[in-house]
Write an enzyme that holds these catalytic residues in place. Structure first.
Site, PDB file in Angstrom:
ATOM      1  N   SER A  36      40.791  35.915  38.890  1.00 23.19           N
ATOM      2  CA  SER A  36      39.844  36.240  39.974  1.00 23.19           C
ATOM      3  C   SER A  36      40.235  37.515  40.730  1.00 23.19           C
ATOM      4  CB  SER A  36      39.663  35.064  40.931  1.00 23.19           C
ATOM      5  OG  SER A  36      40.810  34.871  41.714  1.00 23.19           O
ATOM      6  N   ASP A  63      50.015  38.598  32.882  1.00 26.82           N
ATOM      7  CA  ASP A  63      50.407  37.217  33.195  1.00 26.82           C
ATOM      8  C   ASP A  63      51.231  36.673  32.038  1.00 26.82           C
ATOM      9  OD1 ASP A  63      49.225  35.030  35.455  1.00 26.82           O
ATOM     10  OD2 ASP A  63      50.252  34.168  33.711  1.00 26.82           O
ATOM     11  N   LYS A 145      52.891  37.826  47.173  1.00 30.13           N
ATOM     12  CA  LYS A 145      52.834  36.464  47.721  1.00 30.13           C
ATOM     13  C   LYS A 145      54.237  35.866  47.734  1.00 30.13           C
ATOM     14  CE  LYS A 145      51.358  32.894  45.208  1.00 30.13           C
ATOM     15  NZ  LYS A 145      50.332  32.066  44.568  1.00 30.13           N
TER      16      LYS A 145
HETATM   17  C1  LIG Z   1      48.346  31.532  41.595  1.00 35.79           C
HETATM   18  S1  LIG Z   1      48.269  32.058  39.950  1.00 35.79           S
HETATM   19  C2  LIG Z   1      47.431  33.602  40.094  1.00 35.79           C
HETATM   20  C3  LIG Z   1      45.941  33.511  40.333  1.00 35.79           C
HETATM   21  C4  LIG Z   1      45.275  34.860  40.214  1.00 35.79           C
HETATM   22  N1  LIG Z   1      45.642  35.745  41.303  1.00 35.79           N
HETATM   23  C5  LIG Z   1      43.782  34.748  40.198  1.00 35.79           C
HETATM   24  O1  LIG Z   1      43.151  35.154  41.183  1.00 35.79           O
HETATM   25  O2  LIG Z   1      43.210  34.275  39.211  1.00 35.79           O
HETATM   26  C6  LIG Z   1      49.924  32.559  39.642  1.00 35.79           C
HETATM   27  C7  LIG Z   1      50.148  33.144  38.273  1.00 35.79           C
HETATM   28  O3  LIG Z   1      51.429  33.767  38.235  1.00 35.79           O
HETATM   29  C8  LIG Z   1      51.844  33.753  36.891  1.00 35.79           C
HETATM   30  N2  LIG Z   1      53.264  34.082  36.778  1.00 35.79           N
HETATM   31  C9  LIG Z   1      54.318  33.419  37.314  1.00 35.79           C
HETATM   32  N3  LIG Z   1      55.468  34.010  36.952  1.00 35.79           N
HETATM   33  C10 LIG Z   1      55.133  35.092  36.201  1.00 35.79           C
HETATM   34  C11 LIG Z   1      55.886  36.099  35.541  1.00 35.79           C
HETATM   35  N4  LIG Z   1      57.226  36.124  35.574  1.00 35.79           N
HETATM   36  N5  LIG Z   1      55.222  37.056  34.850  1.00 35.79           N
HETATM   37  C12 LIG Z   1      53.878  37.047  34.798  1.00 35.79           C
HETATM   38  N6  LIG Z   1      53.104  36.103  35.391  1.00 35.79           N
HETATM   39  C13 LIG Z   1      53.722  35.140  36.096  1.00 35.79           C
HETATM   40  C14 LIG Z   1      51.507  32.325  36.456  1.00 35.79           C
HETATM   41  O4  LIG Z   1      51.455  32.236  35.052  1.00 35.79           O
HETATM   42  C15 LIG Z   1      50.150  32.105  37.138  1.00 35.79           C
HETATM   43  O5  LIG Z   1      49.096  32.356  36.262  1.00 35.79           O
END
Ligand SMILES: C[S@@+](CC[C@H](N)C(=O)[O-])C[C@H]1O[C@@H](n2cnc3c(N)ncnc32)[C@H](O)[C@@H]1O
Length: 194
Positions: A36, A63, A145
Site C-alpha cells: 500500500s 521486501d 517505523k
Molecule cells: C507492516 S509490513 C509493511 C506494510 C507496507 N508498508 C504496506 O503498506 O503494504 C512490514 C513488512 O516488513 C517486511 N520486512 C521485515 N524485515 C525485513 C527485511 N529485513 N527486509 C525486507 N523486508 C522486511 C516484512 O516482510 C513485512 O512485509
C-alpha cells in the site's frame, strides 16, 4: 480505495502533514509488502507517468516476502534489505541517482520477548539510516517505523547528526495502544567527504 492494506492511511496522514512525497522524487520503500505504501508513493511521485503535466519519479520497493507487481514501481521481492547484496541491487536500480525519500515500514517477526523485538527493529532502523546516508540527496528525508523503547532517544540523536529536523510521529491511524511510532528525518545535511 483499493489499497492493499490499512497501513496506507498512516503514510497518507504523514504525507498530508509533512509533504515528503512530490512529483519527480526518487523513493525507496523498505518492507513494502503487501504494497500500500508503494501504491501511494507511485501516485505521489508520478512514477507511473500517469500525470502528463508532472515530472516522472521512481519508486523502488523491497521486501523479504513476495511482493506482487505494482504498475510504475520497481519491485524487489524475496529480498532482505539488511543484506549488502540486496542494497547493491537497489543501488544498481538507482544507476547513480540519489534518493529523495527513504521509507521504512519494516518490522521483524515479533518473538514476544520485548527486549529482543526492540533490538531487532532498531537494527532495521539503523540499516535504513545507513543506506539513506549513503544514497540520499542533500535535502532528502527518511521515515522509519519503530516500537518505542529505551533506544529511541539514541536513534533520534544519531539521526539529528545528519538531518536538520527529526520528529517522532504517532499517526492517528496507528493503534493508540501500540508502541509504534515513526521517526521522520528531514533535510539531509549531506556527508562530508574527507
Ligand atoms: C507492516 S509490513 C509493511 C506494510 C507496507 N508498508 C504496506 O503498506 O503494504 C512490514 C513488512 O516488513 C517486511 N520486512 C521485515 N524485515 C525485513 C527485511 N529485513 N527486509 C525486507 N523486508 C522486511 C516484512 O516482510 C513485512 O512485509
Amino acid at each position: 480505495m483499493n489499497y492493499r492494506c490499512r497501513s496506507a492511511f498512516k503514510l497518507l496522514e504523514i504525507d498530508e502533514k509533512h509533504h515528503i512525497l512530490k512529483p519527480g522524487f526518487i523513493v525507496i520503500d523498505c518492507g513494502a509488502s503487501p504494497g500500500s505504501w508503494t501504491q501511494i508513493a507511485v501516485k505521489k511521485v508520478n512514477a507511473d507517468g500517469s500525470d502528463n503535466n508532472s515530472v516522472k519519479g521512481k519508486v523502488i520497493s523491497i521486501d523479504r516476502q513476495l511482493l506482487y507487481p505494482i504498475e510504475g514501481a520497481i519491485i524487489l521481492g524475496n529480498t532482505d534489505f539488511t543484506e549488502a547484496s540486496s542494497q547493491d541491487k537497489v543501488a544498481k536500480e538507482l544507476g547513480g541517482a540519489k534518493v529523495d525519500c527513504v521509507l521504512s515500514d519494516m518490522a521483524p517477526n515479533a518473538t514476544g520477548i520485548p527486549d529482543l523485538d526492540h533490538e531487532n527493529i532498531i537494527k532495521l532502523c539503523y540499516s535504513v539510516l545507513k543506506f539513506a546516508l549513503k544514497h540520499s540527496n542533500v535535502g532528502g528525508s527518511v521515515l522509519v517505523k519503530l516500537w518505542q523503547c529505551g533506544d529511541t532517544k539514541q536513534l533520534i540523536s544519531d539521526m539529528e547528526k545528519f538531518y536538520r529536523s527529526v520528529k517522532a510521529i504517532k499517526p492517528k491511524s496507528s493503534r493508540s495502544d501500540s508502541a509504534e511510532i515513526f521517526l521522520l528525518g528531514r533535510e539531509f545535511k549531506g556527508l562530508k567527504v574527507t
